[in-house]
Write an enzyme that holds these catalytic residues in place. Structure first.
Site, PDB file in Angstrom:
ATOM      1  N   SER A   1      37.420  39.190  28.864  1.00 47.30           N
ATOM      2  CA  SER A   1      37.978  37.908  28.415  1.00 47.30           C
ATOM      3  C   SER A   1      38.932  38.028  27.225  1.00 47.30           C
ATOM      4  O   SER A   1      39.038  37.094  26.426  1.00 47.30           O
ATOM      5  CB  SER A   1      36.865  36.913  28.068  1.00 47.30           C
ATOM      6  OG  SER A   1      36.130  36.590  29.219  1.00 47.30           O
TER       7      SER A   1
ATOM      8  N   GLY B   1      42.166  41.814  31.949  1.00 46.02           N
ATOM      9  CA  GLY B   1      42.219  41.390  33.351  1.00 46.02           C
ATOM     10  C   GLY B   1      43.031  40.111  33.494  1.00 46.02           C
ATOM     11  O   GLY B   1      44.268  40.133  33.542  1.00 46.02           O
ATOM     12  N   GLY B   2      42.347  38.969  33.531  1.00 45.27           N
ATOM     13  CA  GLY B   2      42.981  37.666  33.781  1.00 45.27           C
ATOM     14  C   GLY B   2      44.253  37.418  32.982  1.00 45.27           C
ATOM     15  O   GLY B   2      45.267  36.981  33.539  1.00 45.27           O
TER      16      GLY B   2
ATOM     17  N   GLU C   1      33.040  47.478  28.249  1.00 44.18           N
ATOM     18  CA  GLU C   1      33.242  46.176  28.892  1.00 44.18           C
ATOM     19  C   GLU C   1      31.888  45.552  29.211  1.00 44.18           C
ATOM     20  O   GLU C   1      31.313  45.812  30.284  1.00 44.18           O
ATOM     21  CB  GLU C   1      34.023  46.344  30.196  1.00 44.18           C
ATOM     22  CG  GLU C   1      35.430  46.822  30.013  1.00 44.18           C
ATOM     23  CD  GLU C   1      36.325  46.289  31.140  1.00 44.18           C
ATOM     24  OE1 GLU C   1      37.270  45.567  30.832  1.00 44.18           O
ATOM     25  OE2 GLU C   1      36.054  46.580  32.307  1.00 44.18           O
TER      26      GLU C   1
ATOM     27  N   ASN D   1      44.895  45.266  33.736  1.00 42.48           N
ATOM     28  CA  ASN D   1      44.179  45.537  34.981  1.00 42.48           C
ATOM     29  C   ASN D   1      44.395  44.333  35.904  1.00 42.48           C
ATOM     30  O   ASN D   1      43.737  43.315  35.761  1.00 42.48           O
ATOM     31  CB  ASN D   1      42.685  45.740  34.655  1.00 42.48           C
ATOM     32  CG  ASN D   1      41.844  45.979  35.901  1.00 42.48           C
ATOM     33  OD1 ASN D   1      42.383  46.187  36.988  1.00 42.48           O
ATOM     34  ND2 ASN D   1      40.530  45.948  35.742  1.00 42.48           N
ATOM     35  N   TRP D   2      45.349  44.487  36.809  1.00 35.20           N
ATOM     36  CA  TRP D   2      45.698  43.351  37.692  1.00 35.20           C
ATOM     37  C   TRP D   2      44.614  43.073  38.734  1.00 35.20           C
ATOM     38  O   TRP D   2      44.661  42.070  39.420  1.00 35.20           O
ATOM     39  CB  TRP D   2      47.034  43.624  38.417  1.00 35.20           C
ATOM     40  CG  TRP D   2      48.245  43.527  37.558  1.00 35.20           C
ATOM     41  CD1 TRP D   2      48.305  43.294  36.207  1.00 35.20           C
ATOM     42  CD2 TRP D   2      49.617  43.650  37.992  1.00 35.20           C
ATOM     43  NE1 TRP D   2      49.608  43.273  35.779  1.00 35.20           N
ATOM     44  CE2 TRP D   2      50.435  43.490  36.851  1.00 35.20           C
ATOM     45  CE3 TRP D   2      50.216  43.903  39.216  1.00 35.20           C
ATOM     46  CZ2 TRP D   2      51.823  43.548  36.913  1.00 35.20           C
ATOM     47  CZ3 TRP D   2      51.609  43.968  39.286  1.00 35.20           C
ATOM     48  CH2 TRP D   2      52.401  43.787  38.138  1.00 35.20           C
ATOM     49  N   LYS D   3      43.678  43.988  38.891  1.00 36.38           N
ATOM     50  CA  LYS D   3      42.630  43.863  39.915  1.00 36.38           C
ATOM     51  C   LYS D   3      43.276  43.600  41.281  1.00 36.38           C
ATOM     52  O   LYS D   3      44.306  44.208  41.577  1.00 36.38           O
ATOM     53  CB  LYS D   3      41.621  42.790  39.509  1.00 36.38           C
ATOM     54  CG  LYS D   3      41.036  43.066  38.110  1.00 36.38           C
ATOM     55  CD  LYS D   3      39.886  42.196  37.715  1.00 36.38           C
ATOM     56  CE  LYS D   3      39.377  42.605  36.355  1.00 36.38           C
ATOM     57  NZ  LYS D   3      38.238  41.827  35.897  1.00 36.38           N
TER      58      LYS D   3
ATOM     59  N   HIS E   1      34.830  51.038  36.795  1.00 38.51           N
ATOM     60  CA  HIS E   1      34.847  49.615  36.434  1.00 38.51           C
ATOM     61  C   HIS E   1      33.597  48.933  37.000  1.00 38.51           C
ATOM     62  O   HIS E   1      33.155  49.265  38.100  1.00 38.51           O
ATOM     63  CB  HIS E   1      36.120  48.954  36.984  1.00 38.51           C
ATOM     64  CG  HIS E   1      36.335  47.593  36.417  1.00 38.51           C
ATOM     65  ND1 HIS E   1      35.640  46.498  36.882  1.00 38.51           N
ATOM     66  CD2 HIS E   1      37.121  47.153  35.403  1.00 38.51           C
ATOM     67  CE1 HIS E   1      36.011  45.431  36.173  1.00 38.51           C
ATOM     68  NE2 HIS E   1      36.900  45.808  35.268  1.00 38.51           N
TER      69      HIS E   1
HETATM   70  P1  PGA Z   1      39.040  40.042  32.063  1.00 41.73           P
HETATM   71  O1  PGA Z   1      38.806  41.411  32.822  1.00 41.73           O
HETATM   72  O2  PGA Z   1      40.024  40.280  30.957  1.00 41.73           O
HETATM   73  O3  PGA Z   1      39.581  39.091  33.118  1.00 41.73           O
HETATM   74  O4  PGA Z   1      37.720  39.587  31.537  1.00 41.73           O
HETATM   75  C1  PGA Z   1      38.683  42.603  32.111  1.00 41.73           C
HETATM   76  C2  PGA Z   1      38.314  43.735  33.044  1.00 41.73           C
HETATM   77  O5  PGA Z   1      37.440  43.538  33.904  1.00 41.73           O
HETATM   78  O6  PGA Z   1      38.875  44.835  32.985  1.00 41.73           O
END
Ligand code: PGA
Length: 251
Positions: A213, A234-235, A161, A8-10, A89
């Site tokens: 995370s 995400g990150g 999540e 998920n590149w956001k 999300h």
């Molecule tokens: P994160 O994000 O891995 O940066 O915690 C996960 C998400 O929100 O889908």
């Protein structure tokens, strides 16, 4: 079933060049990996630039077309070659006031466009402190899946999540994450809710993944110890080397 690893590149990166570059590096890094299914969910505008890996949208609207300025429909995603779409999300629920009712409409519409939705649920740190985790999950699941038939729900993946575990975008930052026991308990609870709404067999066949995370150090534990069937990342999905390492660590 192969673990499903979703990037998920956001709202990243800020240029087409960087998006293509990140995508190509990931593609190259996972070229020979057959034991995991990897999906990239970039911002909408980069979707047409990327190919030869499974793609997904980060959100969608609940109508096919019409006077809805700024929206992107499930049909548009499907026509661009997407297989998946992230729905509900916590960042959309919080920053764009998405309600369970809106999430439900988006789930239904994306199913009718033959996309596989990644349905996100999870409690905030406040809700966790107030021991509301189960009631929040119950509300999100019951309302989110309202009116969705048994054959359809099997196409949905549930992403647990916990909002308190979601990073600020830095995969190396140490954030509090749930223990494998914690996650097992939650996933057992989710299955029991699904069993009540549908039946035991259907509940057992609905994929549950974890997000919050996840990085190359802890990913294996979420899959092998906590029994999750995949990860929403995400990150750590923004650094090609780290993401490829994460994918390799779970197979
Ligand atoms: P994160 O994000 O891995 O940066 O915690 C996960 C998400 O929100 O889908």
């Amino acid at each position: 079933m192969k673990p499903l690893i979703i990037a998920n590149w956001k709202c990243n990166p800020t240029t087409q060049k960087d998006a293509k570059n990140l995508f190509e590096l990931v593609k190259k890094g996972i070229k020979n990996i057959k034991k995991a299914e990897v999906v990239i969910c970039p911002p909408f505008i980069y979707l047409p630039l990327l190919g030869n890996l499974s793609l997904g949208g980060q959100d969608c609207f609940w109508e096919e077309k019409g006077p809805y300025t700024g929206e992107v429909s499930p049909e548009m995603l499907k026509n661009l070659g997407c297989e998946y779409v992230i729905i509900g999300h916590s960042e959309r629920r919080k920053n764009f006031s998405e309600t369970d009712e809106m999430v439900n409409k988006k789930l239904k519409k994306s199913l009718s466009a033959e996309l596989s939705p990644i349905f996100c649920i999870g409690e905030t740190s406040e809700e966790r402190k107030n021991k509301k985790t189960e009631s929040v999950l119950k509300r999100e699941i019951t309302e989110g899946l309202r009116g969705i038939a048994q054959e359809e729900v099997l196409k949905i993946t549930i992403a647990y999540e916990p909002v308190w575990a979601i990073s600020k975008g830095d995969p190396y930052q140490t954030k509090e994450i749930p223990t494998p026991e914690n996650i097992k308990k939650i996933s057992f609870y989710i299955k029991s809710l699904l069993s009540e709404i549908y039946n035991k067999k259907t509940a057992e066949n609905i994929r549950i993944i974890y997000g919050g995370s996840a990085n190359s150090e802890n990913a294996r534990g979420f899959i092998k110890e906590a029994g999750m069937q995949g990860l929403l990342v995400g990150g750590a999905s923004l650094i090609a080397e780290e993401f490829v390492k994460l994918v390799k660590s779970v197979i």
